[in-house]
Design a protein around this motif. Structure first.
Motif, PDB file in Angstrom:
ATOM      1  N   SER A 180       0.828  -1.203   0.000  1.00  0.00           N
ATOM      2  CA  SER A 180       0.000   0.000   0.000  1.00  0.00           C
ATOM      3  C   SER A 180       0.866   1.258   0.000  1.00  0.00           C
ATOM      4  O   SER A 180       0.555   2.242  -0.688  1.00  0.00           O
ATOM      5  CB  SER A 180      -0.925  -0.021   1.218  1.00  0.00           C
ATOM      6  OG  SER A 180      -1.652   1.166   1.288  1.00  0.00           O
ATOM      7  N   LEU A 181       1.983   1.216   0.741  1.00  0.00           N
ATOM      8  CA  LEU A 181       2.897   2.367   0.780  1.00  0.00           C
ATOM      9  C   LEU A 181       3.453   2.663  -0.613  1.00  0.00           C
ATOM     10  O   LEU A 181       3.516   3.822  -1.033  1.00  0.00           O
ATOM     11  CB  LEU A 181       4.048   2.093   1.758  1.00  0.00           C
ATOM     12  CG  LEU A 181       5.055   3.243   1.918  1.00  0.00           C
ATOM     13  CD1 LEU A 181       4.454   4.389   2.710  1.00  0.00           C
ATOM     14  CD2 LEU A 181       6.339   2.764   2.581  1.00  0.00           C
ATOM     15  N   LEU A 202      -8.095  17.492 -13.321  1.00  0.00           N
ATOM     16  CA  LEU A 202      -8.992  16.419 -12.893  1.00  0.00           C
ATOM     17  C   LEU A 202      -8.198  15.144 -12.592  1.00  0.00           C
ATOM     18  O   LEU A 202      -8.450  14.461 -11.592  1.00  0.00           O
ATOM     19  CB  LEU A 202     -10.033  16.163 -13.993  1.00  0.00           C
ATOM     20  CG  LEU A 202     -11.401  15.672 -13.550  1.00  0.00           C
ATOM     21  CD1 LEU A 202     -12.050  16.639 -12.573  1.00  0.00           C
ATOM     22  CD2 LEU A 202     -12.304  15.475 -14.767  1.00  0.00           C
ATOM     23  N   VAL A 203      -7.219  14.824 -13.467  1.00  0.00           N
ATOM     24  CA  VAL A 203      -6.373  13.645 -13.236  1.00  0.00           C
ATOM     25  C   VAL A 203      -5.617  13.806 -11.914  1.00  0.00           C
ATOM     26  O   VAL A 203      -5.537  12.885 -11.100  1.00  0.00           O
ATOM     27  CB  VAL A 203      -5.386  13.438 -14.410  1.00  0.00           C
ATOM     28  CG1 VAL A 203      -4.391  12.326 -14.091  1.00  0.00           C
ATOM     29  CG2 VAL A 203      -6.133  13.112 -15.695  1.00  0.00           C
ATOM     30  N   THR A 204      -5.085  15.017 -11.670  1.00  0.00           N
ATOM     31  CA  THR A 204      -4.378  15.291 -10.413  1.00  0.00           C
ATOM     32  C   THR A 204      -5.290  15.073  -9.212  1.00  0.00           C
ATOM     33  O   THR A 204      -4.897  14.441  -8.220  1.00  0.00           O
ATOM     34  CB  THR A 204      -3.861  16.753 -10.409  1.00  0.00           C
ATOM     35  OG1 THR A 204      -3.101  16.973 -11.595  1.00  0.00           O
ATOM     36  CG2 THR A 204      -3.011  17.036  -9.192  1.00  0.00           C
ATOM     37  N   LEU A 205      -6.525  15.580  -9.324  1.00  0.00           N
ATOM     38  CA  LEU A 205      -7.487  15.429  -8.232  1.00  0.00           C
ATOM     39  C   LEU A 205      -7.764  13.952  -7.958  1.00  0.00           C
ATOM     40  O   LEU A 205      -7.753  13.507  -6.803  1.00  0.00           O
ATOM     41  CB  LEU A 205      -8.793  16.161  -8.587  1.00  0.00           C
ATOM     42  CG  LEU A 205      -9.906  16.071  -7.551  1.00  0.00           C
ATOM     43  CD1 LEU A 205      -9.516  16.785  -6.262  1.00  0.00           C
ATOM     44  CD2 LEU A 205     -11.207  16.661  -8.090  1.00  0.00           C
ATOM     45  N   LEU A 206      -7.974  13.170  -9.027  1.00  0.00           N
ATOM     46  CA  LEU A 206      -8.273  11.744  -8.856  1.00  0.00           C
ATOM     47  C   LEU A 206      -7.096  11.010  -8.226  1.00  0.00           C
ATOM     48  O   LEU A 206      -7.277  10.157  -7.342  1.00  0.00           O
ATOM     49  CB  LEU A 206      -8.638  11.109 -10.205  1.00  0.00           C
ATOM     50  CG  LEU A 206      -9.994  11.547 -10.780  1.00  0.00           C
ATOM     51  CD1 LEU A 206     -10.209  10.950 -12.169  1.00  0.00           C
ATOM     52  CD2 LEU A 206     -11.133  11.154  -9.857  1.00  0.00           C
ATOM     53  N   LEU A 207      -5.867  11.347  -8.652  1.00  0.00           N
ATOM     54  CA  LEU A 207      -4.681  10.713  -8.058  1.00  0.00           C
ATOM     55  C   LEU A 207      -4.564  11.082  -6.574  1.00  0.00           C
ATOM     56  O   LEU A 207      -4.245  10.240  -5.739  1.00  0.00           O
ATOM     57  CB  LEU A 207      -3.423  11.133  -8.823  1.00  0.00           C
ATOM     58  CG  LEU A 207      -3.276  10.554 -10.232  1.00  0.00           C
ATOM     59  CD1 LEU A 207      -2.179  11.287 -11.000  1.00  0.00           C
ATOM     60  CD2 LEU A 207      -2.973   9.069 -10.180  1.00  0.00           C
ATOM     61  N   LEU A 256      -5.417   9.341  -0.868  1.00  0.00           N
ATOM     62  CA  LEU A 256      -6.133   9.431   0.411  1.00  0.00           C
ATOM     63  C   LEU A 256      -6.904   8.139   0.701  1.00  0.00           C
ATOM     64  O   LEU A 256      -6.961   7.687   1.845  1.00  0.00           O
ATOM     65  CB  LEU A 256      -7.097  10.618   0.399  1.00  0.00           C
ATOM     66  CG  LEU A 256      -6.445  11.993   0.531  1.00  0.00           C
ATOM     67  CD1 LEU A 256      -7.488  13.085   0.354  1.00  0.00           C
ATOM     68  CD2 LEU A 256      -5.752  12.150   1.878  1.00  0.00           C
ATOM     69  N   PHE A 257      -7.471   7.526  -0.359  1.00  0.00           N
ATOM     70  CA  PHE A 257      -8.218   6.279  -0.184  1.00  0.00           C
ATOM     71  C   PHE A 257      -7.315   5.207   0.437  1.00  0.00           C
ATOM     72  O   PHE A 257      -7.670   4.588   1.444  1.00  0.00           O
ATOM     73  CB  PHE A 257      -8.775   5.799  -1.531  1.00  0.00           C
ATOM     74  CG  PHE A 257      -9.350   4.411  -1.479  1.00  0.00           C
ATOM     75  CD1 PHE A 257     -10.625   4.194  -0.974  1.00  0.00           C
ATOM     76  CD2 PHE A 257      -8.605   3.320  -1.936  1.00  0.00           C
ATOM     77  CE1 PHE A 257     -11.149   2.903  -0.919  1.00  0.00           C
ATOM     78  CE2 PHE A 257      -9.122   2.029  -1.879  1.00  0.00           C
ATOM     79  CZ  PHE A 257     -10.390   1.823  -1.363  1.00  0.00           C
ATOM     80  N   PHE A 258      -6.097   5.014  -0.166  1.00  0.00           N
ATOM     81  CA  PHE A 258      -5.188   3.979   0.357  1.00  0.00           C
ATOM     82  C   PHE A 258      -4.687   4.336   1.749  1.00  0.00           C
ATOM     83  O   PHE A 258      -4.518   3.468   2.603  1.00  0.00           O
ATOM     84  CB  PHE A 258      -4.018   3.761  -0.600  1.00  0.00           C
ATOM     85  CG  PHE A 258      -4.391   2.922  -1.786  1.00  0.00           C
ATOM     86  CD1 PHE A 258      -4.460   1.534  -1.670  1.00  0.00           C
ATOM     87  CD2 PHE A 258      -4.706   3.498  -3.007  1.00  0.00           C
ATOM     88  CE1 PHE A 258      -4.819   0.744  -2.756  1.00  0.00           C
ATOM     89  CE2 PHE A 258      -5.069   2.718  -4.093  1.00  0.00           C
ATOM     90  CZ  PHE A 258      -5.135   1.339  -3.968  1.00  0.00           C
TER      91      PHE A 258
END
Lengths: 105, 210
Positions: free
Chosen positions: B71-72, B107-112, B117-119
């Motif tokens: 995950s890291l 938008l790509v930056t936001l999703l990344l 944050l999800f992980f």
């Protein structure tokens, strides 16, 4: 230099930074997780790779350049780094020494 | 103009030639660098606290029992790639601002960023499930303090990015909005610098000295 050439030059700059950072990160992960060296040696390698990556990202992502920069901007970064080193190294030194003298480790 | 002054402020400059906004922008962006450097000192203190409490597990779970290095690695690659895509967005802003590519890269930056944050949150939940809660030991308090501080910066960065994207739609690329975007790019690259320290010191340091 026309705009297209400038664009390609700047694009290559970011991509160089990205590939170098990726390689340095990969090496740090390998050193920390894939080798059987002593802890001290591993952290020395990870530390050096980390510092190199900091320099790479400052150079290629944040466009810090000692020569092309205005002097006061570069001085701000150097002075902040000095304060940072005094705080971190000073704390680790004093608290580590205290810990040894108190026989807590 | 001499070579010395080609870069008018630290970071990517939108133009190499002086224009009406340049003097004002230079002050604004220099001010933002002062903020970044004071934030760096804040992070430095949290790193110092973490290093001094690395053995203070008080009989609680030790770092090697808690960390998920797969995950890291995923988080590291996501954040590094988002640093590249925010760079692409800056280049579109500089060379081809009229095209629709700017919003795409943002938008790509936001999703990344959200993926990162999800992980990270998933890891925190797993660590807490193994008994690694902040109140368990001094070590865990320092761990959560530092890593959550970075995570909070990323979360605020995501919010900031959403606000900027709305402002681009509403106001267009006026000077106030473009300098905000330049400052956001600096902030985002800065968070990636801090992350190098976190995976090196917090995770690898914790694994080998904890």
């Amino acid at each position: 230099m026309d705009n297209k050439t400038k664009y390609q030059r700047d694009l290559r700059f970011y991509l160089t930074g990205f590939i170098l950072s990726l390689a340095l990160t990969g090496m740090a992960f390998w050193a920390a997780l894939g080798t059987t060296l002593s802890s001290g040696k591993i952290m020395a390698v990870v530390g050096v790779l980390g510092i190199v990556q900091l320099v790479v990202q400052l150079r290629y992502f944040l466009h810090i350049n000692a020569r092309k920069q205005k002097r006061e901007d570069f001085d701000l970064i150097l002075f902040s780094t000095l304060v940072l080193l005094i705080i971190v190294l000073g704390t680790v030194w004093i608290m580590g020494n205290l810990s040894i003298r108190m026989h807590t480790v | 103009m001499s070579m010395r002054h080609r870069y008018r402020h630290p970071g990517l400059n939108l133009t190499d030639t002086p224009d009406e906004h340049l003097a004002k922008n230079e002050t604004t962006i220099f001010g933002f660098w002062v903020f970044l450097m004071s934030d760096l000192i804040f992070f430095g203190l949290m790193f110092a606290i973490y290093i001094t409490s690395i053995g203070a597990t008080a009989g609680g779970p030790r770092p090697h029992e808690l960390f998920d290095f797969t995950s890291l690695a995923i988080q590291t690659v996501l954040l590094l790639t988002s640093s590249l895509t925010v760079g692409f967005a800056s280049l579109v802003l500089k060379f081809d601002a009229k095209s629709g590519n700017l919003i795409v890269w943002l938008l790509v930056t936001l999703l990344l960023g959200l993926g990162f944050l999800f992980f990270e949150i998933r890891d925190f939940i797993e660590i807490a499930a193994k008994g690694g809660v902040p109140s368990r030991s001094g070590y865990l308090s320092a761990f959560y303090g530092l890593v959550l501080l970075h995570g909070l910066h990323v979360a605020m960065g995501c919010l900031w990015l959403v606000v900027i994207m709305i402002q681009i739609q509403v106001f267009g690329l006026i000077n106030v909005v473009t300098t905000r975007l330049i400052r956001f790019a600096l902030f985002w690259h800065f968070l990636d610098l801090i992350w190098i320290g976190i995976f090196s010191v917090v995770f690898f340091g914790g694994l080998h000295f904890g």
